[in-house]
Design a protein around this motif. Structure first.
Motif, PDB file in Angstrom:
ATOM      1  N   GLN A 114       0.826  -1.208   0.000  1.00 34.75           N
ATOM      2  CA  GLN A 114       0.000   0.000   0.000  1.00 34.75           C
ATOM      3  C   GLN A 114       0.857   1.254   0.000  1.00 34.75           C
ATOM      4  O   GLN A 114       0.488   2.283  -0.603  1.00 34.75           O
ATOM      5  N   GLU A 115       2.007   1.204   0.665  1.00 35.26           N
ATOM      6  CA  GLU A 115       2.857   2.376   0.778  1.00 35.26           C
ATOM      7  C   GLU A 115       3.351   2.862  -0.598  1.00 35.26           C
ATOM      8  O   GLU A 115       3.693   4.045  -0.773  1.00 35.26           O
ATOM      9  N   ALA A 116       3.425   1.949  -1.583  1.00 38.20           N
ATOM     10  CA  ALA A 116       3.971   2.308  -2.887  1.00 38.20           C
ATOM     11  C   ALA A 116       2.985   3.132  -3.723  1.00 38.20           C
ATOM     12  O   ALA A 116       3.386   3.861  -4.641  1.00 38.20           O
ATOM     13  N   GLY A 117       1.667   2.989  -3.424  1.00 36.23           N
ATOM     14  CA  GLY A 117       0.672   3.722  -4.196  1.00 36.23           C
ATOM     15  C   GLY A 117       0.560   3.259  -5.630  1.00 36.23           C
ATOM     16  O   GLY A 117       0.162   4.028  -6.502  1.00 36.23           O
ATOM     17  N   LEU A 118       0.916   1.995  -5.891  1.00 37.30           N
ATOM     18  CA  LEU A 118       0.876   1.447  -7.249  1.00 37.30           C
ATOM     19  C   LEU A 118      -0.349   0.559  -7.424  1.00 37.30           C
ATOM     20  O   LEU A 118      -0.823  -0.066  -6.465  1.00 37.30           O
ATOM     21  N   PRO A 119      -0.875   0.449  -8.673  1.00 32.93           N
ATOM     22  CA  PRO A 119      -1.998  -0.466  -8.902  1.00 32.93           C
ATOM     23  C   PRO A 119      -1.488  -1.911  -8.954  1.00 32.93           C
ATOM     24  O   PRO A 119      -0.306  -2.161  -9.154  1.00 32.93           O
ATOM     25  N   PRO A 120      -2.397  -2.885  -8.791  1.00 32.67           N
ATOM     26  CA  PRO A 120      -1.996  -4.285  -8.933  1.00 32.67           C
ATOM     27  C   PRO A 120      -1.437  -4.556 -10.320  1.00 32.67           C
ATOM     28  O   PRO A 120      -1.828  -3.915 -11.296  1.00 32.67           O
ATOM     29  N   ALA A 121      -0.500  -5.517 -10.391  1.00 30.34           N
ATOM     30  CA  ALA A 121       0.105  -5.892 -11.669  1.00 30.34           C
ATOM     31  C   ALA A 121      -0.364  -7.299 -12.024  1.00 30.34           C
ATOM     32  O   ALA A 121      -0.161  -8.236 -11.244  1.00 30.34           O
ATOM     33  N   ASP A 122      -0.999  -7.444 -13.182  1.00 34.85           N
ATOM     34  CA  ASP A 122      -1.463  -8.742 -13.651  1.00 34.85           C
ATOM     35  C   ASP A 122      -0.682  -9.124 -14.895  1.00 34.85           C
ATOM     36  O   ASP A 122      -0.470  -8.285 -15.786  1.00 34.85           O
ATOM     37  N   GLY A 123      -0.295 -10.362 -14.973  1.00 37.80           N
ATOM     38  CA  GLY A 123       0.457 -10.822 -16.136  1.00 37.80           C
ATOM     39  C   GLY A 123       1.006 -12.216 -15.878  1.00 37.80           C
ATOM     40  O   GLY A 123       0.793 -12.817 -14.824  1.00 37.80           O
ATOM     41  N   PRO A 124       1.748 -12.773 -16.839  1.00 38.78           N
ATOM     42  CA  PRO A 124       2.244 -14.146 -16.687  1.00 38.78           C
ATOM     43  C   PRO A 124       3.509 -14.208 -15.825  1.00 38.78           C
ATOM     44  O   PRO A 124       4.348 -13.316 -15.872  1.00 38.78           O
ATOM     45  N   THR A 125       3.591 -15.272 -15.064  1.00 35.44           N
ATOM     46  CA  THR A 125       4.837 -15.641 -14.387  1.00 35.44           C
ATOM     47  C   THR A 125       5.404 -16.858 -15.100  1.00 35.44           C
ATOM     48  O   THR A 125       4.684 -17.819 -15.381  1.00 35.44           O
ATOM     49  N   THR A 126       6.679 -16.800 -15.435  1.00 32.30           N
ATOM     50  CA  THR A 126       7.368 -17.958 -16.008  1.00 32.30           C
ATOM     51  C   THR A 126       8.246 -18.547 -14.912  1.00 32.30           C
ATOM     52  O   THR A 126       9.059 -17.844 -14.305  1.00 32.30           O
TER      53      THR A 126
END
Length: 432
Positions: free
Chosen positions: A41-53
Protein backbone atom coordinates in the motif's frame (compact mmCIF):
# COMPACT_ATOMS: atom_id res chain seq x y z
CA UNK A 1 23.35 -32.84 21.43
CA UNK A 2 22.12 -30.72 18.51
CA UNK A 3 21.28 -27.02 18.01
CA UNK A 4 17.94 -26.21 16.37
CA UNK A 5 17.10 -22.94 14.60
CA UNK A 6 13.79 -21.62 13.29
CA UNK A 7 13.01 -18.41 11.37
CA UNK A 8 9.94 -16.22 11.06
CA UNK A 9 9.52 -14.53 7.66
CA UNK A 10 6.88 -13.21 5.25
CA UNK A 11 5.42 -15.72 2.76
CA UNK A 12 1.92 -16.18 1.41
CA UNK A 13 0.24 -19.61 1.35
CA UNK A 14 -1.18 -20.88 -1.93
CA UNK A 15 -3.92 -23.33 -3.00
CA UNK A 16 -3.32 -27.03 -3.53
CA UNK A 17 -1.67 -27.99 -6.83
CA UNK A 18 -3.29 -30.15 -9.49
CA UNK A 19 -2.32 -31.79 -12.76
CA UNK A 20 -2.18 -29.62 -15.90
CA UNK A 21 -0.41 -26.48 -17.02
CA UNK A 22 1.14 -24.53 -19.89
CA UNK A 23 4.61 -25.31 -21.22
CA UNK A 24 6.65 -22.30 -22.32
CA UNK A 25 8.90 -24.12 -24.76
CA UNK A 26 11.85 -23.26 -22.50
CA UNK A 27 13.87 -25.63 -20.29
CA UNK A 28 12.19 -28.90 -19.29
CA UNK A 29 9.59 -28.27 -16.60
CA UNK A 30 9.34 -24.51 -17.22
CA UNK A 31 5.71 -23.34 -17.11
CA UNK A 32 3.76 -20.12 -17.44
CA UNK A 33 0.68 -19.13 -15.44
CA UNK A 34 -1.38 -15.92 -14.95
CA UNK A 35 -0.44 -14.03 -11.80
CA UNK A 36 -2.00 -11.24 -9.74
CA UNK A 37 0.74 -9.19 -8.02
CA UNK A 38 -0.34 -6.90 -5.20
CA UNK A 39 2.20 -4.14 -4.46
CA UNK A 40 2.50 -2.72 -0.93
CA UNK A 41 0.00 0.00 0.00
CA UNK A 42 2.86 2.38 0.78
CA UNK A 43 3.97 2.31 -2.89
CA UNK A 44 0.67 3.72 -4.20
CA UNK A 45 0.88 1.45 -7.25
CA UNK A 46 -2.00 -0.47 -8.90
CA UNK A 47 -2.00 -4.28 -8.93
CA UNK A 48 0.10 -5.89 -11.67
CA UNK A 49 -1.46 -8.74 -13.65
CA UNK A 50 0.46 -10.82 -16.14
CA UNK A 51 2.24 -14.15 -16.69
CA UNK A 52 4.84 -15.64 -14.39
CA UNK A 53 7.37 -17.96 -16.01
CA UNK A 54 8.75 -20.45 -13.50
CA UNK A 55 10.46 -23.82 -13.13
CA UNK A 56 10.59 -26.29 -10.22
CA UNK A 57 13.30 -28.94 -9.83
CA UNK A 58 14.07 -31.59 -7.17
CA UNK A 59 17.42 -33.06 -6.24
CA UNK A 60 16.03 -36.63 -6.09
CA UNK A 61 13.12 -37.56 -8.40
CA UNK A 62 13.01 -41.18 -7.15
CA UNK A 63 13.27 -41.06 -3.32
CA UNK A 64 12.24 -43.60 -0.72
CA UNK A 65 9.64 -42.90 1.95
CA UNK A 66 11.42 -41.07 4.77
CA UNK A 67 13.96 -39.33 2.50
CA UNK A 68 14.37 -35.54 2.55
CA UNK A 69 13.98 -33.91 -0.89
CA UNK A 70 15.37 -30.46 -1.76
CA UNK A 71 13.04 -28.34 -3.93
CA UNK A 72 14.20 -25.37 -6.06
CA UNK A 73 11.61 -22.79 -7.27
CA UNK A 74 13.03 -20.49 -9.99
CA UNK A 75 10.94 -17.51 -11.12
CA UNK A 76 12.34 -16.43 -14.48
CA UNK A 77 9.90 -13.55 -15.21
CA UNK A 78 7.24 -11.82 -13.09
CA UNK A 79 4.76 -8.97 -13.67
CA UNK A 80 5.82 -7.44 -10.32
CA UNK A 81 7.70 -4.13 -10.52
CA UNK A 82 10.07 -2.23 -8.25
CA UNK A 83 7.75 -0.62 -5.65
CA UNK A 84 10.38 1.67 -4.10
CA UNK A 85 9.81 4.73 -6.33
CA UNK A 86 13.61 5.01 -6.67
CA UNK A 87 16.33 2.73 -7.97
CA UNK A 88 16.53 -0.49 -5.96
CA UNK A 89 20.19 -1.12 -5.13
CA UNK A 90 21.95 -4.46 -5.49
CA UNK A 91 21.23 -7.20 -2.92
CA UNK A 92 18.07 -5.58 -1.52
CA UNK A 93 15.54 -8.19 -2.74
CA UNK A 94 14.63 -11.29 -0.68
CA UNK A 95 12.17 -13.82 -2.19
CA UNK A 96 10.01 -16.38 -0.34
CA UNK A 97 7.35 -18.69 -1.74
CA UNK A 98 5.39 -21.92 -1.71
CA UNK A 99 5.65 -25.08 -3.81
CA UNK A 100 2.38 -27.05 -4.01
CA UNK A 101 2.32 -30.87 -3.62
CA UNK A 102 -0.46 -33.11 -4.96
CA UNK A 103 -0.96 -36.76 -5.77
CA UNK A 104 0.52 -39.37 -3.43
CA UNK A 105 1.52 -36.57 -1.03
CA UNK A 106 -0.23 -33.22 -0.64
CA UNK A 107 0.61 -29.97 1.11
CA UNK A 108 3.00 -27.06 0.65
CA UNK A 109 6.77 -26.59 0.83
CA UNK A 110 8.15 -23.26 2.01
CA UNK A 111 11.05 -22.01 -0.13
CA UNK A 112 13.38 -19.10 0.61
CA UNK A 113 15.91 -17.29 -1.58
CA UNK A 114 19.06 -15.33 -0.84
CA UNK A 115 19.17 -11.54 -0.79
CA UNK A 116 20.87 -11.22 -4.19
CA UNK A 117 19.98 -8.99 -7.16
CA UNK A 118 21.37 -6.46 -9.61
CA UNK A 119 20.16 -2.82 -9.33
CA UNK A 120 16.58 -2.27 -10.60
CA UNK A 121 15.35 1.06 -11.98
CA UNK A 122 12.24 2.66 -10.48
CA UNK A 123 9.10 1.11 -12.00
CA UNK A 124 11.07 -1.61 -13.82
CA UNK A 125 10.17 -5.31 -13.57
CA UNK A 126 11.74 -7.13 -10.64
CA UNK A 127 14.44 -9.63 -11.66
CA UNK A 128 14.50 -13.44 -11.70
CA UNK A 129 14.79 -15.10 -8.28
CA UNK A 130 15.62 -18.61 -7.04
CA UNK A 131 14.25 -20.13 -3.81
CA UNK A 132 14.93 -23.49 -2.14
CA UNK A 133 13.36 -25.58 0.61
CA UNK A 134 13.02 -29.20 1.74
CA UNK A 135 10.30 -31.67 2.66
CA UNK A 136 10.16 -35.25 3.91
CA UNK A 137 8.60 -37.94 1.69
CA UNK A 138 5.75 -39.53 3.66
CA UNK A 139 3.89 -41.61 1.05
CA UNK A 140 4.85 -43.91 -1.84
CA UNK A 141 3.72 -43.13 -5.37
CA UNK A 142 3.86 -40.13 -7.72
CA UNK A 143 3.75 -36.59 -6.32
CA UNK A 144 3.32 -33.52 -8.56
CA UNK A 145 4.99 -30.18 -7.72
CA UNK A 146 3.54 -26.89 -8.93
CA UNK A 147 4.50 -23.24 -8.37
CA UNK A 148 2.48 -21.35 -5.77
CA UNK A 149 2.38 -17.82 -4.42
CA UNK A 150 5.61 -15.92 -3.92
CA UNK A 151 6.52 -12.73 -2.06
CA UNK A 152 9.24 -10.31 -3.19
CA UNK A 153 10.53 -8.34 -0.18
CA UNK A 154 12.53 -5.17 -0.89
CA UNK A 155 14.50 -3.47 1.87
CA UNK A 156 15.26 -0.05 0.32
CA UNK A 157 14.49 2.66 1.28
CA UNK A 158 11.99 0.88 3.60
CA UNK A 159 10.79 -2.72 3.95
CA UNK A 160 8.11 -3.44 1.31
CA UNK A 161 6.41 -6.70 0.26
CA UNK A 162 4.98 -7.42 -3.21
CA UNK A 163 2.85 -10.58 -3.10
CA UNK A 164 2.15 -12.53 -6.31
CA UNK A 165 -0.59 -15.17 -6.36
CA UNK A 166 -1.58 -17.51 -9.23
CA UNK A 167 -4.75 -16.09 -10.77
CA UNK A 168 -5.94 -19.47 -12.08
CA UNK A 169 -8.21 -21.90 -10.28
CA UNK A 170 -6.30 -24.51 -8.22
CA UNK A 171 -7.13 -27.18 -10.84
CA UNK A 172 -5.36 -25.08 -13.48
CA UNK A 173 -2.12 -24.38 -11.60
CA UNK A 174 0.57 -25.91 -13.84
CA UNK A 175 2.65 -28.87 -12.70
CA UNK A 176 6.36 -28.19 -13.20
CA UNK A 177 7.99 -31.33 -11.72
CA UNK A 178 7.13 -34.81 -10.51
CA UNK A 179 8.78 -37.39 -8.28
CA UNK A 180 8.01 -41.06 -7.75
CA UNK A 181 8.60 -42.38 -4.20
CA UNK A 182 9.06 -46.01 -3.22
CA UNK A 183 8.43 -47.79 0.07
CA UNK A 184 11.39 -48.28 2.40
CA UNK A 185 12.53 -51.93 2.14
CA UNK A 186 11.62 -54.06 5.15
CA UNK A 187 14.46 -56.01 6.77
CA UNK A 188 14.09 -59.66 7.83
CA UNK A 189 15.06 -59.61 11.51
CA UNK A 190 14.47 -63.32 12.20
CA UNK A 191 17.40 -65.46 13.34
CA UNK A 192 18.14 -69.03 14.39
CA UNK A 193 20.84 -70.24 16.81
CA UNK A 194 21.96 -73.86 17.43
CA UNK A 195 23.38 -75.04 20.76
CA UNK A 196 25.73 -77.30 18.79
CA UNK A 197 26.93 -77.49 15.19
CA UNK A 198 27.04 -81.32 15.01
CA UNK A 199 25.78 -84.48 16.64
CA UNK A 200 25.33 -88.21 16.22
CA UNK A 201 22.47 -89.45 14.12
CA UNK A 202 19.30 -89.31 16.24
CA UNK A 203 20.74 -86.82 18.74
CA UNK A 204 18.77 -83.71 19.70
CA UNK A 205 20.07 -80.19 19.19
CA UNK A 206 18.62 -77.19 21.04
CA UNK A 207 17.38 -74.56 18.58
CA UNK A 208 16.55 -70.93 19.50
CA UNK A 209 14.59 -69.00 16.86
CA UNK A 210 14.11 -65.24 17.46
CA UNK A 211 12.30 -62.35 15.78
CA UNK A 212 8.98 -64.12 15.16
CA UNK A 213 5.46 -62.90 15.96
CA UNK A 214 4.52 -63.53 19.61
CA UNK A 215 2.40 -66.67 19.89
CA UNK A 216 3.24 -67.84 16.36
CA UNK A 217 3.68 -71.53 15.54
CA UNK A 218 7.32 -71.80 14.43
CA UNK A 219 8.49 -74.81 12.41
CA UNK A 220 12.10 -75.93 12.98
CA UNK A 221 13.29 -78.25 10.22
CA UNK A 222 16.40 -79.88 8.78
CA UNK A 223 17.70 -78.88 5.35
CA UNK A 224 19.75 -80.66 2.69
CA UNK A 225 20.68 -77.98 0.17
CA UNK A 226 17.46 -76.24 -0.90
CA UNK A 227 15.18 -79.10 0.21
CA UNK A 228 13.89 -79.98 3.68
CA UNK A 229 14.62 -83.35 5.27
CA UNK A 230 12.29 -85.41 7.44
CA UNK A 231 13.66 -83.83 10.65
CA UNK A 232 11.01 -81.42 11.98
CA UNK A 233 9.50 -80.05 15.20
CA UNK A 234 7.11 -77.17 16.06
CA UNK A 235 7.40 -74.64 18.90
CA UNK A 236 5.38 -71.59 19.97
CA UNK A 237 7.04 -68.16 20.09
CA UNK A 238 6.86 -66.43 23.49
CA UNK A 239 5.82 -62.80 24.07
CA UNK A 240 9.28 -61.67 22.94
CA UNK A 241 8.99 -63.56 19.63
CA UNK A 242 11.49 -66.28 20.69
CA UNK A 243 10.75 -69.99 20.10
CA UNK A 244 12.93 -72.71 21.70
CA UNK A 245 12.80 -76.33 20.49
CA UNK A 246 14.83 -79.54 20.57
CA UNK A 247 15.20 -81.03 17.10
CA UNK A 248 16.02 -84.74 16.80
CA UNK A 249 18.28 -85.05 13.74
CA UNK A 250 17.72 -88.55 12.35
CA UNK A 251 18.20 -87.93 8.62
CA UNK A 252 21.91 -88.21 7.80
CA UNK A 253 21.30 -85.95 4.76
CA UNK A 254 20.62 -82.97 7.06
CA UNK A 255 23.30 -80.30 6.64
CA UNK A 256 21.51 -77.27 8.12
CA UNK A 257 18.56 -76.16 10.25
CA UNK A 258 15.95 -73.48 9.43
CA UNK A 259 12.96 -71.93 11.25
CA UNK A 260 9.85 -70.33 9.77
CA UNK A 261 6.20 -69.39 10.19
CA UNK A 262 3.54 -70.62 7.78
CA UNK A 263 3.59 -73.44 5.25
CA UNK A 264 7.18 -73.16 3.97
CA UNK A 265 10.51 -71.40 4.48
CA UNK A 266 11.34 -68.28 2.46
CA UNK A 267 14.35 -65.98 2.60
CA UNK A 268 12.15 -63.03 3.65
CA UNK A 269 9.91 -64.80 6.18
CA UNK A 270 12.18 -67.50 7.60
CA UNK A 271 15.50 -67.66 9.45
CA UNK A 272 18.61 -69.67 8.76
CA UNK A 273 19.92 -71.92 7.42
CA UNK A 274 22.32 -72.60 10.31
CA UNK A 275 24.93 -75.27 9.47
CA UNK A 276 24.70 -78.66 11.20
CA UNK A 277 26.65 -81.88 10.60
CA UNK A 278 25.34 -85.40 11.28
CA UNK A 279 28.09 -87.68 12.61
CA UNK A 280 27.68 -91.40 11.83
CA UNK A 281 28.25 -93.75 14.77
CA UNK A 282 31.89 -94.81 14.52
CA UNK A 283 34.98 -94.82 16.74
CA UNK A 284 35.89 -91.19 17.27
CA UNK A 285 38.15 -89.05 19.35
CA UNK A 286 36.96 -85.68 20.56
CA UNK A 287 38.39 -82.59 22.15
CA UNK A 288 36.58 -79.89 24.01
CA UNK A 289 36.86 -76.51 22.30
CA UNK A 290 36.13 -73.40 24.31
CA UNK A 291 35.47 -70.06 22.65
CA UNK A 292 34.89 -66.81 24.50
CA UNK A 293 32.59 -64.04 23.33
CA UNK A 294 33.61 -60.75 24.94
CA UNK A 295 30.97 -58.25 25.94
CA UNK A 296 31.14 -54.80 24.39
CA UNK A 297 29.50 -51.50 25.27
CA UNK A 298 26.32 -49.52 24.64
CA UNK A 299 27.22 -46.50 22.51
CA UNK A 300 25.78 -44.03 20.03
CA UNK A 301 26.96 -41.64 17.32
CA UNK A 302 25.08 -38.86 15.52
CA UNK A 303 25.52 -37.31 12.09
CA UNK A 304 25.59 -33.54 11.89
CA UNK A 305 25.42 -30.94 14.64
CA UNK A 306 22.80 -28.31 13.79
CA UNK A 307 19.16 -28.73 12.76
CA UNK A 308 17.69 -25.93 10.67
CA UNK A 309 13.90 -25.79 10.66
CA UNK A 310 11.85 -24.37 7.81
CA UNK A 311 10.82 -20.72 7.88
CA UNK A 312 7.28 -19.66 8.80
CA UNK A 313 5.53 -16.43 7.77
CA UNK A 314 5.40 -13.56 10.21
CA UNK A 315 1.89 -13.02 11.51
CA UNK A 316 0.65 -16.43 10.39
CA UNK A 317 3.03 -18.49 12.52
CA UNK A 318 2.53 -22.24 12.14
CA UNK A 319 4.65 -25.35 11.75
CA UNK A 320 8.40 -25.07 11.10
CA UNK A 321 9.48 -28.58 9.95
CA UNK A 322 12.89 -30.25 10.09
CA UNK A 323 14.69 -33.52 10.84
CA UNK A 324 17.27 -34.46 13.46
CA UNK A 325 20.64 -35.92 12.46
CA UNK A 326 20.58 -39.71 12.20
CA UNK A 327 21.63 -41.45 15.44
CA UNK A 328 23.32 -44.88 15.32
CA UNK A 329 23.01 -46.95 18.52
CA UNK A 330 25.24 -50.01 18.97
CA UNK A 331 24.40 -52.48 21.77
CA UNK A 332 27.22 -55.02 22.14
CA UNK A 333 26.87 -55.64 25.90
CA UNK A 334 25.57 -59.19 25.59
CA UNK A 335 23.33 -58.94 28.66
CA UNK A 336 19.53 -59.18 28.94
CA UNK A 337 18.93 -55.44 29.39
CA UNK A 338 17.44 -53.21 26.73
CA UNK A 339 18.05 -49.47 26.33
CA UNK A 340 16.20 -46.16 25.99
CA UNK A 341 17.10 -43.02 23.98
CA UNK A 342 15.46 -39.93 25.47
CA UNK A 343 15.40 -36.37 24.12
CA UNK A 344 14.90 -33.08 25.95
CA UNK A 345 14.76 -29.59 24.43
CA UNK A 346 15.24 -26.14 25.95
CA UNK A 347 13.14 -23.09 25.14
CA UNK A 348 13.88 -21.36 21.81
CA UNK A 349 15.48 -17.94 22.34
CA UNK A 350 15.33 -15.26 19.67
CA UNK A 351 15.94 -11.54 19.12
CA UNK A 352 15.62 -9.40 22.25
CA UNK A 353 15.26 -12.47 24.45
CA UNK A 354 11.86 -13.47 22.98
CA UNK A 355 11.19 -17.15 23.75
CA UNK A 356 9.20 -19.94 22.16
CA UNK A 357 8.56 -22.70 24.76
CA UNK A 358 10.42 -25.96 24.24
CA UNK A 359 7.05 -27.70 24.61
CA UNK A 360 6.15 -26.25 21.19
CA UNK A 361 8.56 -28.75 19.56
CA UNK A 362 7.12 -32.17 18.63
CA UNK A 363 8.59 -35.10 16.76
CA UNK A 364 7.70 -38.27 14.86
CA UNK A 365 10.41 -40.88 15.65
CA UNK A 366 11.61 -43.67 13.36
CA UNK A 367 13.93 -46.60 14.16
CA UNK A 368 15.40 -49.22 11.80
CA UNK A 369 17.17 -52.38 13.00
CA UNK A 370 20.35 -52.74 10.95
CA UNK A 371 21.46 -56.01 12.60
CA UNK A 372 20.84 -58.02 15.76
CA UNK A 373 18.02 -59.87 17.53
CA UNK A 374 16.42 -56.93 19.39
CA UNK A 375 13.33 -55.24 18.01
CA UNK A 376 13.38 -51.44 18.14
CA UNK A 377 10.31 -49.66 19.52
CA UNK A 378 9.90 -46.05 18.39
CA UNK A 379 8.71 -43.45 20.88
CA UNK A 380 5.29 -41.90 20.56
CA UNK A 381 4.84 -39.03 18.16
CA UNK A 382 4.21 -35.84 20.12
CA UNK A 383 5.76 -33.13 22.26
CA UNK A 384 9.45 -33.33 23.16
CA UNK A 385 9.67 -30.43 25.63
CA UNK A 386 12.05 -29.82 28.54
CA UNK A 387 10.63 -32.80 30.45
CA UNK A 388 11.81 -35.15 27.72
CA UNK A 389 10.29 -37.88 25.56
CA UNK A 390 11.40 -41.31 24.37
CA UNK A 391 12.86 -41.33 20.85
CA UNK A 392 13.40 -45.13 20.66
CA UNK A 393 14.03 -48.13 22.90
CA UNK A 394 14.50 -51.90 23.06
CA UNK A 395 12.97 -54.19 25.66
CA UNK A 396 14.70 -56.52 28.10
CA UNK A 397 14.83 -60.05 26.68
CA UNK A 398 16.76 -63.30 26.81
CA UNK A 399 18.56 -62.39 23.59
CA UNK A 400 19.30 -58.69 23.03
CA UNK A 401 21.71 -56.43 21.16
CA UNK A 402 22.32 -55.11 17.68
CA UNK A 403 22.83 -51.96 15.64
CA UNK A 404 20.01 -49.44 15.10
CA UNK A 405 19.61 -46.22 13.09
CA UNK A 406 17.21 -43.68 14.56
CA UNK A 407 15.90 -40.35 13.37
CA UNK A 408 12.81 -38.18 13.68
CA UNK A 409 10.97 -35.50 11.81
CA UNK A 410 10.51 -32.47 14.09
CA UNK A 411 8.02 -29.60 13.96
CA UNK A 412 8.11 -26.35 15.92
CA UNK A 413 4.74 -24.62 16.32
CA UNK A 414 5.58 -20.91 16.05
CA UNK A 415 2.97 -18.58 17.62
CA UNK A 416 1.35 -15.96 15.42
CA UNK A 417 3.11 -12.61 15.29
CA UNK A 418 6.34 -13.99 16.70
CA UNK A 419 8.97 -11.30 15.96
CA UNK A 420 11.07 -12.10 12.85
CA UNK A 421 14.53 -13.56 13.39
CA UNK A 422 16.34 -16.77 14.28
CA UNK A 423 15.25 -18.74 17.37
CA UNK A 424 17.68 -21.25 18.86
CA UNK A 425 17.28 -24.12 21.35
CA UNK A 426 19.36 -27.14 22.42
CA UNK A 427 18.08 -30.71 21.92
CA UNK A 428 19.90 -33.22 24.14
CA UNK A 429 19.70 -36.99 23.49
CA UNK A 430 20.56 -39.33 26.38
CA UNK A 431 21.17 -43.09 25.91
CA UNK A 432 20.77 -45.36 28.93
Amino acid sequence: MAVLAAASGGALSAPAAAEGGVSTGGPAGQVEFPTHCLPPQEAGLPPADGPTTARITVDNPAPQVGDTVTVTYHVATTPAVNPAGTELPADALTPTGRVLLSGAQSGEVTVVGAKQNDPVQAGAALPAVTMTGTFTVTAPGQTALAPGAYTLHTSHPVDLDTTCTPAAEPSAVPVSARLSASELPTANLRSVFLAGASGKRGAKVKVTAAGFAPGAAVTVAGRAGAAETADRVTATADTGGVAVAELAVTDKATTAVVAYEGAAWTARQGSGPAAYAVIDAAPTASQRVVATVEAGVLAMTQTGEDITLGAVPYGDGGAAPGRIGTVTVTDARGGPAGWSLIGKVTDFTGPGGVRIPGASLSWTPRCVVVAGPSACAVGSAGVVGPEGAVLASTADAAVVGGTFTIDAGVTLEVPRYTPPGAYTAVLTLTLS
